[in-house]
Design a protein around this motif. Sequence first.
Motif, PDB file in Angstrom:
ATOM      1  N   ASN A   1       0.793  -1.238   0.000  1.00 21.89           N
ATOM      2  CA  ASN A   1       0.000   0.000   0.000  1.00 21.89           C
ATOM      3  C   ASN A   1       0.821   1.282   0.000  1.00 21.89           C
ATOM      4  OD1 ASN A   1      -2.840  -1.258   1.937  1.00 21.89           O
ATOM      5  ND2 ASN A   1      -2.312  -1.471  -0.213  1.00 21.89           N
ATOM      6  N   THR A   2       2.081   1.258  -0.443  1.00 21.18           N
ATOM      7  CA  THR A   2       2.806   2.509  -0.613  1.00 21.18           C
ATOM      8  C   THR A   2       2.379   3.143  -1.933  1.00 21.18           C
ATOM      9  OG1 THR A   2       4.661   1.347  -1.637  1.00 21.18           O
ATOM     10  CG2 THR A   2       4.790   1.784   0.733  1.00 21.18           C
ATOM     11  N   GLY A   3       2.670   4.427  -2.092  1.00 28.18           N
ATOM     12  CA  GLY A   3       2.211   5.121  -3.287  1.00 28.18           C
ATOM     13  C   GLY A   3       2.909   6.440  -3.482  1.00 28.18           C
ATOM     14  N   ASP A   4       2.339   7.267  -4.346  1.00 26.47           N
ATOM     15  CA  ASP A   4       2.884   8.586  -4.598  1.00 26.47           C
ATOM     16  C   ASP A   4       1.739   9.537  -4.937  1.00 26.47           C
ATOM     17  OD1 ASP A   4       2.212   8.070  -7.289  1.00 26.47           O
ATOM     18  OD2 ASP A   4       4.204   7.288  -7.725  1.00 26.47           O
ATOM     19  N   ILE A   5       2.089  10.798  -5.174  1.00 26.85           N
ATOM     20  CA  ILE A   5       1.099  11.830  -5.445  1.00 26.85           C
ATOM     21  C   ILE A   5       1.147  12.222  -6.911  1.00 26.85           C
ATOM     22  CG2 ILE A   5       0.353  14.170  -4.913  1.00 26.85           C
ATOM     23  CD1 ILE A   5      -0.111  12.303  -2.625  1.00 26.85           C
ATOM     24  N   HIS A   6       0.012  12.129  -7.597  1.00 26.42           N
ATOM     25  CA  HIS A   6      -0.102  12.567  -8.982  1.00 26.42           C
ATOM     26  C   HIS A   6      -0.696  13.977  -9.010  1.00 26.42           C
ATOM     27  CE1 HIS A   6      -0.106   8.379 -11.127  1.00 26.42           C
ATOM     28  NE2 HIS A   6       0.742   8.429 -10.110  1.00 26.42           N
ATOM     29  N   ILE A   7      -0.056  14.901  -9.729  1.00 25.05           N
ATOM     30  CA  ILE A   7      -0.602  16.234  -9.982  1.00 25.05           C
ATOM     31  C   ILE A   7      -0.857  16.358 -11.467  1.00 25.05           C
ATOM     32  CG2 ILE A   7      -0.170  18.719  -9.923  1.00 25.05           C
ATOM     33  CD1 ILE A   7       1.394  18.397  -7.430  1.00 25.05           C
ATOM     34  N   ASN A   8      -2.110  16.599 -11.822  1.00 24.33           N
ATOM     35  CA  ASN A   8      -2.511  16.677 -13.231  1.00 24.33           C
ATOM     36  C   ASN A   8      -2.006  15.477 -14.031  1.00 24.33           C
ATOM     37  OD1 ASN A   8      -3.877  19.061 -12.829  1.00 24.33           O
ATOM     38  ND2 ASN A   8      -2.257  20.367 -13.633  1.00 24.33           N
ATOM     39  N   GLY A   9      -2.088  14.309 -13.417  1.00 29.17           N
ATOM     40  CA  GLY A   9      -1.728  13.081 -14.099  1.00 29.17           C
ATOM     41  C   GLY A   9      -0.271  12.716 -14.065  1.00 29.17           C
TER      42      GLY A   9
END
Length: 762
Positions: free
Chosen positions: A155-163
């Motif tokens: 369940n780790t992830g990252d942040i998408h800004i405008n895709g």
Amino acid sequence: MRVLFLFLIFCINLSAQSQEQWLVGKVFIHGSGEPLPGATVSLLSGKSVVTSSTGGFRIPSSSISDTIIVSSVGYENLRLAIASTPLQIYLKPTGKQMEEVVITGTMRAIQRSASPVPVEVYSPQFFRKNPTPTIFDALQMVNGVRPQLNCNVCNTGDIHINGMEGPYTMVLIDGMPIVSSLASVYGLQGIPNSLVERIEIVKGPAASLYGSEAIGGLINVITRSPSKAPAISIEYSATSWREHNIDAGFRFRTGPKSQALVGINYFNFTHRYDKNKDNFTDLTLQNRLSLFQKISWKRKDDRQAGIAIRLFTEDRYGGEMQWTRQFRGGDSVYGEQISTKRAELIGNYQLPVSEKINASWSANTHSQRSAYGNTIFNADQHIGFAQLTWEKNAGSHHQLLSGIVGRYTWYDDNTAATADSSGIINQPDRIFLPGIFLQDEITLNSKHQLLAGLRYDHDKRHGSIWTPRAAWKWQISEVEHLRLNAGTGFRVVNLFTEDHAALTGARKVIIEGDLKPEQSLNGNINYTRKFIFNRGYMNLEAAAWYTYFRNRILPDYNTDPDAIIYRNLDGYALSRGSSLNIEASFSNQLRLTAGFTLQDISIVEKDETGKKTANRQILTEPWSGTWTISYTFGKTGWSADYTGNVYGPMKLPLVSSLDPRNPYSPVWSMQNLQLTKKYSNGFEWFGGVKNLLNFTPARNNNFIIARANDPFDKQVERDGSGNILATPDNPYAMSFDPNYVYAPNQGRKLFFGIRYHYKGRN
């Protein structure tokens, strides 16, 4: 009759004169005495005007004894009976006034409406409409920003800004690049919500000020000043999934001219759920503790001085339901277990000179010990950053900002990323990236403002890197603004090999050729307009952007099913789209926000024949929407919040041509409902339902994790070339892969919590 006729004419004339009376005055900020432009001045009769740039207004009234209502975002509403004219009205700022002062777009404290760079600002009150244990989860409420899970197991992830994916998003804490690379997800977890003043978001490249990694946008978490924080702030929440979160902040004096703010965040989730019946945990178990302390000093002439430290530790596990620590690193029971320890230091000091010169610095150390099945991943990272900036008024029309920066990164892990060409000798990655920048904000006239900036960085591997940018703001009226921005961005090669597809034990990492730094060229347009109603307002913001990428570093999962091949893109990538945000308030009881984003993220490269082909980026939605609807029930202390998101179909990562799972996600939505009760003594409680529709990815698929029954691929058969064969036991020719994920596996849940705030004395 003649007398009566003359009397009627006199009355009509008197009535006409009374209708033509004008109320005039000015609105000021209480405390500072500065004029307040853009405030709404309304009469009970229904007429409204907006104050000018000098705070002045002029409104027709039928009676000099009318009642006037004055309001502005970030200030307390004022209602008063008119006794005479002209009027001098003073509005008191509320806590929300801080939302109107931004620093991220230009690296200077400036009124948001005056910034030539569009900056979105969000307060903790906004995120409390859908309370979450981490800022990472809270950002799902922001239009065009999406937390993306990258692994179904850990369940780790990252942040998408405008895709744009996580490596293109820079995360700052108090303006310092604390979060990067190895800590992309951990940096947004464990920050006590009680210590957050606001979150500022810039969409689009900001490398001319912030350097590498600010290629797609940046998120700046601004923490509270100890002098403005409550003396005590405590929040506890729990869910029906047995999650527990405690968040506390305390302010106290450390000396006659210094105050400290201490924050604690603890999150615990240790109960295993397997509602989709694949023998894997639906949600990663987590045990997380974060400590934060910030000290600020009161100095002569309000010069700044402060220092903050944060300590973070976490254990998380996901995998087969019967996994215990005795199976860690083995090949009998599959589990992904990650232990993280992290320390951060942030400081700033304004030099005791007549010029405004600020020194700021940060340092962090990150240690990670992970096991992905029988693959061990150990990594350490140390980053030091220092910056010296100088603000200077060059005449009445030029505001200069210059700075010198230096960033040192030391990174080591046990993968090919930190090995020599032979792959045998370990070589930790050491990168020193010095830079210098200059920015000029030019006031052309009362309506037009221009910003020009240029940054130079030097990397010993890549040489000189130049990143210019320009911005123009046109104040069409007091309530209408147009902004144009253009610039470049870059990201130096800093290959982060904790790619979970590589660490499941099924794939190895191959780096092809000498990787070059990624570069981008961006242009965007932003339009804002405020509409005034009799008893409310509506803010509208529309934006469009276009970004062209060169040298994008893309992982190739298709050439070799057992490897990930990293190479620079032989072609280019595009990110383009538009968005619309609406914020409205009606009668101070009903408030709503809504946002919609339409985007196209595509990768253009040459095929075997040399022909260019465009492919849509995986795990990127073509459109999305967000909303919040809040209603306050008078002065009872009760309020209700309805929040949600909706996402268009995403292209999903399949592992074989026979993979039966859906190649695209459905249109899916997360919706939440909350009820809050506030008391005058500082207590409040809240509760509600999350994921009202009970949506999970398993709803549209027979299974989510590929070959969950054989996570070590012991029954997988291959041909002489290493290709996986379709067999009765493996009819889809698949290997174990947990990366088919686009939404949380956690279904509907109830939540409940309490808060307490005690302001105290400063």
